[in-house]
Design a protein around this motif. Sequence first.
Motif, mmCIF file in Angstrom:
data_model
loop_
_atom_site.group_PDB
_atom_site.id
_atom_site.type_symbol
_atom_site.label_atom_id
_atom_site.label_comp_id
_atom_site.label_asym_id
_atom_site.label_seq_id
_atom_site.Cartn_x
_atom_site.Cartn_y
_atom_site.Cartn_z
ATOM 1 N N VAL A 37 34.256 42.924 34.399
ATOM 2 C CA VAL A 37 34.261 42.082 34.959
ATOM 3 C C VAL A 37 33.872 40.775 34.286
ATOM 4 C CG1 VAL A 37 32.998 40.225 37.183
ATOM 5 C CG2 VAL A 37 33.046 42.817 37.054
ATOM 6 N N THR A 38 34.661 39.967 33.744
ATOM 7 C CA THR A 38 34.438 38.943 33.172
ATOM 8 C C THR A 38 33.838 37.099 33.107
ATOM 9 O OG1 THR A 38 36.613 37.918 32.276
ATOM 10 C CG2 THR A 38 36.278 40.577 31.356
ATOM 11 N N VAL A 39 33.980 36.633 32.939
ATOM 12 C CA VAL A 39 33.516 35.359 32.627
ATOM 13 C C VAL A 39 34.412 34.867 33.663
ATOM 14 C CG1 VAL A 39 32.749 32.439 31.848
ATOM 15 C CG2 VAL A 39 31.646 34.594 30.994
ATOM 16 N N GLY A 64 36.315 38.537 41.306
ATOM 17 C CA GLY A 64 35.799 39.679 40.520
ATOM 18 C C GLY A 64 34.725 40.825 41.739
ATOM 19 N N THR A 65 34.431 42.002 41.428
ATOM 20 C CA THR A 65 33.992 42.457 42.762
ATOM 21 C C THR A 65 33.177 43.466 42.552
ATOM 22 O OG1 THR A 65 35.983 43.932 42.868
ATOM 23 C CG2 THR A 65 35.625 42.727 44.693
ATOM 24 N N GLY A 66 32.600 43.068 41.465
ATOM 25 C CA GLY A 66 31.598 43.696 40.294
ATOM 26 C C GLY A 66 30.402 44.165 40.720
ATOM 27 N N THR A 67 29.404 45.145 40.254
ATOM 28 C CA THR A 67 28.957 46.271 41.029
ATOM 29 C C THR A 67 27.209 45.306 40.223
ATOM 30 O OG1 THR A 67 28.839 47.611 39.373
ATOM 31 C CG2 THR A 67 29.580 47.904 41.093
ATOM 32 N N GLY A 68 27.450 44.708 39.560
ATOM 33 C CA GLY A 68 25.891 44.534 38.718
ATOM 34 C C GLY A 68 25.886 44.950 37.196
ATOM 35 N N THR A 69 26.751 45.419 37.081
ATOM 36 C CA THR A 69 26.461 45.798 35.817
ATOM 37 C C THR A 69 27.959 45.723 34.710
ATOM 38 O OG1 THR A 69 28.249 47.772 36.382
ATOM 39 C CG2 THR A 69 25.401 48.228 37.023
ATOM 40 N N GLY A 70 28.777 44.687 35.294
ATOM 41 C CA GLY A 70 29.697 44.136 34.236
ATOM 42 C C GLY A 70 30.270 44.820 34.749
ATOM 43 N N ARG A 71 31.276 45.789 36.028
ATOM 44 C CA ARG A 71 32.314 46.468 35.685
ATOM 45 C C ARG A 71 32.517 47.016 37.238
ATOM 46 N NH1 ARG A 71 35.370 50.134 32.806
ATOM 47 N NH2 ARG A 71 34.140 49.392 31.285
ATOM 48 N N HIS A 81 35.937 35.347 27.748
ATOM 49 C CA HIS A 81 36.703 37.518 28.147
ATOM 50 C C HIS A 81 34.740 37.496 27.901
ATOM 51 C CE1 HIS A 81 36.201 35.330 24.264
ATOM 52 N NE2 HIS A 81 35.183 36.599 23.851
ATOM 53 N N SER A 82 34.127 37.421 27.761
ATOM 54 C CA SER A 82 32.142 37.248 27.345
ATOM 55 C C SER A 82 32.206 38.585 29.515
ATOM 56 C CB SER A 82 31.826 36.751 27.812
ATOM 57 O OG SER A 82 32.108 36.046 26.517
ATOM 58 N N LEU A 83 32.063 39.208 28.995
ATOM 59 C CA LEU A 83 31.394 40.285 30.006
ATOM 60 C C LEU A 83 30.302 40.110 30.783
ATOM 61 C CD1 LEU A 83 32.640 43.302 30.967
ATOM 62 C CD2 LEU A 83 30.630 43.983 30.325
ATOM 63 N N LEU A 84 30.336 39.882 32.162
ATOM 64 C CA LEU A 84 29.077 39.893 32.936
ATOM 65 C C LEU A 84 28.337 41.027 33.432
ATOM 66 C CD1 LEU A 84 31.244 37.669 36.051
ATOM 67 C CD2 LEU A 84 29.451 36.436 33.768
ATOM 68 N N ASP A 85 27.369 41.522 32.118
ATOM 69 C CA ASP A 85 27.015 42.180 32.773
ATOM 70 C C ASP A 85 25.116 41.771 32.242
ATOM 71 O OD1 ASP A 85 25.714 40.849 29.769
ATOM 72 O OD2 ASP A 85 26.997 43.486 29.035
ATOM 73 N N ASP A 86 24.221 42.974 32.727
ATOM 74 C CA ASP A 86 22.976 42.704 32.586
ATOM 75 C C ASP A 86 22.629 41.396 31.603
ATOM 76 O OD1 ASP A 86 22.892 44.037 35.240
ATOM 77 O OD2 ASP A 86 21.764 45.409 34.467
#
Length: 639
Positions: free
Chosen positions: A530-532, A516-523, A464-469
Amino acid sequence: MSAGQRHRAAHLGDFTVQPRMLLVTAWALVVGGAGALAALALLRLIGLVTNLVFYGRLSTALVAPGAHHPWWLVLGAPVLGGLVIGVMARFGSEKIRGHGMPEAIEAILTGGSRVAPRVAALKPVSAAISIGTGGPFGAEGPIIMTGGAIGSILAQALHFTATERKTLLVSGAAAGMAATFNSPLAAVLLAVELLLFEWRPRSFVPVVASVAVATVARGFLLGTDPVFPVPTAGIHLTPAVEALCLVSGLTGGALAVAATWLVYRAEDAFARLPFHWMWWPAIGGAIIGVGGLVEPRALGVGYDVIDQLLTGRATLSLIIGILVVKTLIWSLSLGSGTSGGVLAPVFMIGGALGAAEGMLLPQVIPGFWAMMGLAAVVGGVMRSPLTGVVFTLELTHAWPAVLPLLISSTAAYGLSALVLKRSVLTEKIARRGLHLTREYSTDPLETFFAGEVMRPAPRILAAHSLLDDEFLTALGEGRHADQRLFPVTDAAGTLIGVATRRGLFGTATGSGTGTGTGTGTGRASTGRSVTVADATVPAQLVVRPDDTLRRIAYLFAEHEVTSAPVVQDGPSREVLGIITLRHLLTARLHDLTEEHQRERLLTRRRDRGTVVVAGSGRRSAAGPGEGAARPTGSRTAVD
């Protein structure tokens, strides 16, 4: 399956093989009987050709060409035989050329242990023609190829793996050898030292079963007496005699080196001839014929001559004639690519050398030094010292001579290994562009477990960890900066899959293979976080800490992966570490260190006069952050 059960299964040939081993053994019994019949047929065929060519009669008795024939027959018969063999090889199968064992080895190494049926038919016929027309060769090489072909053909008709085909091929080869010389133990040793390239139950048990059947069958077909019985009554071995066996072994090794060198110089010379190899055996036959004019008893298999040498009844003229003429015509004609074996000629040459030495050395029993020479030349020519010892014992039943034979054979083997890079068998394999090792050692991958070399306490990611910067920045810092594979767990801490560093960054930026199709900010662009879990894929492979590195190497190859999580047994599947291809090098590095690193472990303190044991260490293959040195003998992984 418990960890202990899985570990035991892994060591039975890396996978459970007992039922297959029993099945192969059952078929090996059939091959053993067929191999004995093939050996009998070959010996009878050699006798038939010899009687027809030199005596003009129909008989299958195994006889020598003899010494009272017209010169044109002695000279012309080998040439005619060489012509026939050349035509058979040219238009039948080139595999009939040579002395049998290199061809069997090549079939195992490159052909998936497949031998063509026509080889099984043509090899014994060509060998019978070669030997029956005066060729100074033995029957054992052709029977090895013929028996091996029988086993291979049977295996090809069954639903067998290449390894199982190899086992049946070698079973047939060893069966033929055992039936020819009444030498079951030597046949098994020959199989292990020259053909199997392993010593494992899956192949050893079937080969022994085949040899046992062939030996029993030989008792009914040819009798159970030793081929060259040597009376040992009154044998008295002293330390001086046993020391002189070392001299006999070294001279036998020198002769083996010279004969091996001569074989391949002859092969090089034939290769430079400006016409097709089909004609080479005829030229080799001319060499044989000339030698036969000088010493007629050098022609043919020569079992009668070997018997005279080993029982001390050979005259000086016979000894010198065999030692010089037999060595030359055998070495030179073998290089022509004709068909025939090497063992019987080696027996004769070695026996002649030992008999000559026996005229100068102390008398022990008649034929004692001839036995030493025989074992020495076999050990030096074939690089099979144990086979040389056991062959001599089983041929003669001179069991009290086991220690002198071991000394002689090993001395010759050591000298041959120091002087020549390869033996008469493996040189031909090397010339065909193949690499063959015959050194047996413990696989270092089998001596280490995953738990000893893995990367312990890896970075474990929560699904569930968020893929943020902030998360991505943390991946590139600290002791886990070089970690490439990340185990992923759910909220309960149970392993659910793995994620790669590339996949995590690709998913976060929308360019990876994740969902995911994230933008690099975790969203993601849709507004969803966007999560792990979006970068997680199922783990193709997980290993246990008590799996050997050898098993893991097989699993890596099977699943086409280069890393895997190491998990504990049990429903929780607790992640203990990560193992990669680089960690497998730990065992190799340890093996290399033990072989090449020299160190003094016992030192003396001058001031106290006491002996101190110096510590030593071995360095693991772990990279930065994965450990450094650990003491020799330690089985503890270091982070």
